[in-house]
Design an enzyme around this catalytic site. Structure first.
Site, PDB file in Angstrom:
ATOM      1  N   ASP A  52      -7.906  20.000  21.646  1.00  0.00           N
ATOM      2  CA  ASP A  52      -8.709  19.233  20.682  1.00  0.00           C
ATOM      3  C   ASP A  52      -9.586  20.178  19.863  1.00  0.00           C
ATOM      4  O   ASP A  52      -9.839  21.311  20.244  1.00  0.00           O
ATOM      5  CB  ASP A  52      -9.505  18.098  21.336  1.00  0.00           C
ATOM      6  CG  ASP A  52     -10.784  18.545  22.023  1.00  0.00           C
ATOM      7  OD1 ASP A  52     -11.075  19.753  22.043  1.00  0.00           O
ATOM      8  OD2 ASP A  52     -11.496  17.682  22.556  1.00  0.00           O
ATOM      9  N   ASP A  95      -8.726  13.774  17.127  1.00  0.00           N
ATOM     10  CA  ASP A  95      -8.511  15.219  17.031  1.00  0.00           C
ATOM     11  C   ASP A  95      -7.846  15.754  18.301  1.00  0.00           C
ATOM     12  O   ASP A  95      -7.978  16.933  18.620  1.00  0.00           O
ATOM     13  CB  ASP A  95      -9.837  15.938  16.780  1.00  0.00           C
ATOM     14  CG  ASP A  95     -10.819  15.767  17.930  1.00  0.00           C
ATOM     15  OD1 ASP A  95     -10.802  14.691  18.563  1.00  0.00           O
ATOM     16  OD2 ASP A  95     -11.592  16.703  18.198  1.00  0.00           O
TER      17      ASP A  95
END
Length: 413
Positions: free
Chosen positions: A294, A337
């Site tokens: 991420d 994300d």
């Protein structure tokens, strides 16, 4: 940097690297460069020798045939990075897209694979062969400069096709007439160059091969290797589906793609992960890994820059992430994300190697797109999860969180 360290670094790169000394002699070439056919190697080396040592600038590109040659000076040596006009990773992604699009439009998978490969490889002949028994193959369709014909029944005896099934790996020949003097059909066709790779069923058994042939030895073997690995992998996945599943595949293809990044979405990830887990469970010689990634502080970036700019960041990052590994290594966006990459059949993958790959992506984004990003990741092997997807994701997520906390601690110390 010592010369041995330089050699070792170059050997880790996917690009073709030649290193010359002050006398214009090759003192090292990496594994990727060694895969280039000898005639092509000679052309590249002869062309490189025309570049004055130590006067080449790192931003100067020299073009020879379909190669881009980028020179770098380093102490008493010169390094030449050679790559095709389009990287194998880009070509492979486009090949996969065309193949899936043809399937979506209802085209026969053998025809779809044959024509997609022709369009992105550019060799004169492309085909998919089906293994009938240990002595014969059937070629449903063969493309000659994009014009199709077939089917053709073919005996395996004394042919390059036979060696493909014996070797069970990518095979390349650049002097077909001398290597296979008894293969009258290839001799009459004027085939000079031949490459092929098997495709398998769910039981990991070879059921055929994809082949490409050309009437010249002026070819890019690295690109061919990448594209054959892509198309055989995709063809194997598709052929596993029964007729009803194939209809669903056509209807749902777009639903498996993340609309923003064009990576596979969570549903696509789960389908592909289960396929890889099943294959690795059945053949435990296969070493596979999952990496969860991420983007650090993405929520703050999104709030500061606005959602439109946040979307652009995700798109740029995804473009780079899609080429993080080899052809069989695939990236997906799970949401927000958060991304995952499956590294399939990756024996010696380590956290240091993943960090290095991610750092390369972040550096390119900083250099080309002025995006200053940081990432956390967690690495887990299929084996330690006992080939269970839920456990695999949990392990990777826990290690990603630990990686994030460790990095934050270092930043504040």
């Amino acid at each position: 940097m010592e010369i041995s360290q330089l050699f070792s670094l170059c050997d880790k790169l996917d690009e073709c690297i030649f290193i010359f000394d002050e006398d214009h002699q090759v003192i090292h070439q990496n594994a990727a460069a060694s895969k280039i056919p000898l005639p092509e190697q000679r052309k590249l080396i002869d062309h490189i020798k025309t570049v004055p040592i130590h006067t080449a600038q790192s931003d100067e590109l020299r073009l020879e045939n379909h190669w881009i040659i980028q020179p770098f000076s380093l102490e008493h040596n010169s390094i030449f990075l050679c790559k095709t006009k389009q990287s194998p990773g880009d070509s492979a992604s486009q090949l996969r897209e065309e193949f899936l699009d043809r399937l979506h439009r209802g085209q026969n998978p053998f025809l779809a694979a044959t024509l997609s490969l022709y369009h992105h490889l550019g060799w004169r002949w492309t085909a998919v062969a089906q293994l009938l028994d240990s002595h014969r193959i059937n070629i449903p369709v063969i493309s000659d400069k994009g014009k199709t014909s077939g089917p053709v029944m073919y005996s395996l005896e004394d042919t390059p096709c036979n060696l493909i099934h014996q070797a069970k790996q990518f095979i390349f020949f650049n002097d077909v007439a001398n290597a296979f003097p008894n293969d009258k059909m290839l001799r009459d066709m004027g085939v000079q160059t031949y490459a092929g790779l098997i495709y398998k069923n769910r039981q990991n058994k070879a059921i055929g091969h994809v082949l490409a042939m050309h009437d010249s030895d002026d070819v890019d073997v690295n690109l061919c290797d990448h594209l054959l690995r892509t198309i055989t992998h995709e063809l194997s996945l598709y052929l596993e589906l029964d007729s009803s599943q194939r209809e669903i595949f056509k209807v749902r293809r777009l639903a498996l793609t993340d609309h923003l990044t064009r990576l596979g979405n969570r549903s696509a990830f789960e389908h592909y992960a289960h396929h890889c887990l099943d294959a690795a469970r059945d053949d435990q010689r296969i070493r596979a890994h999952l990496v969860m990634i991420d983007i650090d502080h993405f929520k703050q970036l999104n709030d500061q820059l606005g959602h439109d700019q946040g979307d652009i960041i995700l798109q740029r990052f995804s473009d780079k992430l899609s080429t993080i590994g080899r052809i069989q290594d695939r990236a997906f966006r799970l949401g927000g994300d958060e991304f995952v990459v499956i590294f399939y059949d990756s024996n010696n993958l380590t956290e240091d190697m993943i960090r290095e790959k991610i750092d390369v992506i972040l550096h390119e984004l900083q250099q080309k797109d002025a995006l200053d990003l940081e990432c956390s990741f967690g690495l887990a092997s299929f084996k330690e999860s006992h080939y269970n997807l839920e456990k695999l994701l949990k392990l990777a997520d826990q290690r990603m969180y630990k990686n994030k906390q460790t990095r934050r601690t270092k930043q504040h110390s």
